[in-house]
Enzyme design. Structure first.
Site, mmCIF file in Angstrom:
data_model
loop_
_atom_site.group_PDB
_atom_site.id
_atom_site.type_symbol
_atom_site.label_atom_id
_atom_site.label_comp_id
_atom_site.label_asym_id
_atom_site.label_seq_id
_atom_site.Cartn_x
_atom_site.Cartn_y
_atom_site.Cartn_z
ATOM 1 N N ARG A 118 -10.358 -11.300 2.455
ATOM 2 C CA ARG A 118 -11.289 -12.333 1.991
ATOM 3 C C ARG A 118 -10.650 -13.719 2.016
ATOM 4 O O ARG A 118 -11.350 -14.725 2.102
ATOM 5 C CB ARG A 118 -11.814 -11.980 0.602
ATOM 6 C CG ARG A 118 -10.793 -12.000 -0.509
ATOM 7 C CD ARG A 118 -11.230 -11.169 -1.696
ATOM 8 N NE ARG A 118 -11.230 -9.743 -1.371
ATOM 9 C CZ ARG A 118 -11.625 -8.796 -2.224
ATOM 10 N NH1 ARG A 118 -12.052 -9.110 -3.424
ATOM 11 N NH2 ARG A 118 -11.602 -7.525 -1.861
ATOM 12 N N LYS A 127 0.829 -1.196 0.000
ATOM 13 C CA LYS A 127 0.000 0.000 0.000
ATOM 14 C C LYS A 127 0.869 1.254 0.000
ATOM 15 O O LYS A 127 1.940 1.265 0.615
ATOM 16 C CB LYS A 127 -0.876 0.058 1.259
ATOM 17 C CG LYS A 127 -1.966 -0.971 1.377
ATOM 18 C CD LYS A 127 -2.687 -0.780 2.697
ATOM 19 C CE LYS A 127 -3.781 -1.825 2.911
ATOM 20 N NZ LYS A 127 -4.938 -1.573 2.045
#
Length: 458
Positions: free
Chosen positions: A311, A237
């Protein structure tokens, strides 16, 4: 929480809820003149303390505004809790039952302070619980919300997988629940391989936390994303996106708060809580883009972005939960930026195929001022999560419908459970609001709690 309800037998002073443009007719003329001289109009959030005949505090007015003004926010009475001097107060004004509950909870939540690293003075005014409101229930909910906020607010240096496990076991001990942690390369690679893959690059070992409580009634399982810090992995990120990643365990914190509510209130059900606790870090053994992982369920997953790790860990936990086929399975996660783009920070989406469950959640959300918005498991988007080289793609290209495709991905791991709902929460208050200081905030837990009696026929 330091701010609490005043005892019922305590002498208290009236706090009048004053609609805009009016003053209580029961006020003496000199009190009305004093309020007018202070510029009090009843505008939402105004506070005016009235003197008694001896020059002490006699009463207070709180601007209740107009219905339109109140509809633009919630927990308005928290402003009075913050502004009033230390004393015992009781409300004077016409409130519906939901309004009275919201006002009571607003008062309690106004007392929250995150003071682990710096002392913070809390309000000292106390309120008598409004008539018809269950004081114990409100205090239980407020304490659970404080737990959720404390967990999320704590920086990753002090809230890694091991510290989250400590908090999880403490929660279990407080309520007589059984808890275990599945940790170690051998156990995880064998039974929970995607949890292991995501967390293995960190020196802070990944683990699955598992709590059981209750021995009778319907089965409810809560699964919460416990990514204690998310660097994005090898798909690192940028710093602007990494700054809030201590909150990426907000799903875990929220289901732990909800579990505390359920256990403290003694709901007649069998509760299970599953938290995959990991840190998504960068090192030589980090999982890579284009890796193909085999999940607990046997489905293969092509990793097309290591920053879509939530997820993956949830998938293994959901597969484990689904093997037991509980009556209701709920997943909560700070999962996608797409949900924030669609609905903003204050309105979390939830996904379910069960219309009666959706209706109960929406009705409860409105009743307890815990907003939610139903989004669809949109089947025409299923091909977007099917890469061809594996069963599933963890990060479809194109950037379209990111929250929906994440929800569709998770649903692939729930095949035995009749009722399933996924919540894509934010867990953060970007700017101060009544009863919600800037920082961590619980979302959806109170709505779920309110819906459970109807959904599970408790």
């Amino acid at each position: 929480m330091p701010l609490c309800f005043a005892p019922d037998d305590t002498l208290s002073k009236p706090l009048f809820l004053v609609p805009e443009g009016s003053l209580p007719p029961s006020l003496r003329p000199e009190a009305q003149a004093f309020a007018a001289a202070q510029g009090f109009t009843g505008a939402l959030g105004q506070v005016c303390v009235l003197p008694d005949a001896a020059g002490g505090i006699g009463a207070a007015l709180f601007g209740w505004g107009t219905p339109a003004a109140r509809a633009r926010g919630r927990f308005h009475l928290a402003r009075a809790a913050e502004a009033l001097p230390e004393d015992d107060w009781h409300l004077e004004g016409d409130l519906t039952a939901p309004e009275a509950e919201e006002a009571a909870l607003a008062w309690l939540l106004a007392g929250y302070r995150f003071a682990r690293y710096k002392a913070a003075a809390a309000p000292k005014a106390r309120l008598k619980c409004p008539a018809g409101v269950d004081a114990r229930r409100m205090e239980t909910i407020a304490a659970a919300e404080a737990l959720t906020r404390d967990l999320i607010n704590t920086p990753a240096s002090d809230m890694g997988p091991e510290e989250l496990e400590t908090a999880f076991f403490a929660l279990a001990a407080r309520h007589g629940a059984q808890a275990q942690a599945i940790c170690g390369d051998d156990l995880l690679t064998e039974g929970l391989p995607m949890i292991h893959a995501v967390g293995r690059a960190s020196p802070r070992a990944p683990r699955l936390l598992d709590l059981h409580w209750g021995d009778a009634g319907p089965r409810l399982t809560l699964v919460g994303k416990g990514v204690c810090f998310d660097t994005g992995g090898l798909d690192l990120k940028p710093s602007s996106s990494m700054g809030l990643m201590k909150k990426d365990m907000g799903g875990a914190a929220t289901v732990m708060g909800l579990a505390q509510m359920i256990m403290a209130l003694g709901l007649p059900l069998r509760l299970r809580v599953l938290v995959p606790a990991v840190e998504n870090a960068v090192s030589g053994n980090a999982f890579r883009p284009q890796d193909i992982l085999t999940s607990r369920k046997g489905l293969t997953v092509e990793v097309n972005n290591t920053d879509a790790e939530g997820r993956l860990v949830l998938a293994d936990a959901l597969a484990l939960a689904d093997e037991e086929a509980p009556d209701l399975l709920i997943c909560m996660a700070t999962l996608t930026g797409a949900a924030r783009v669609a609905l903003g920070p204050d309105l979390p989406p939830f996904y379910t195929n069960d219309n009666s469950l959706a209706a109960a959640l929406s009705e409860a959300a409105a009743a307890v001022a815990d907003p939610l918005w139903r989004m669809p498991f949109w089947q025409p988007y299923e091909p977007m999560i099917e890469p061809g080289i594996a069963d599933l793609d963890n990060a479809p290209s194109g950037g379209m419908a990111g929250s929906v495709t994440a929800a569709l991905f998770l649903r692939r791991f729930v095949t035995q459970t009749p009722r399933f709902a996924h919540f894509d929460i934010y867990g953060w208050q970007p700017s101060p609001a009544p009863a919600r200081p800037k920082g961590a905030v619980g979302q959806g837990a109170r709505a779920i709690l309110a819906a459970l009696p109807k959904v599970l026929a408790l």
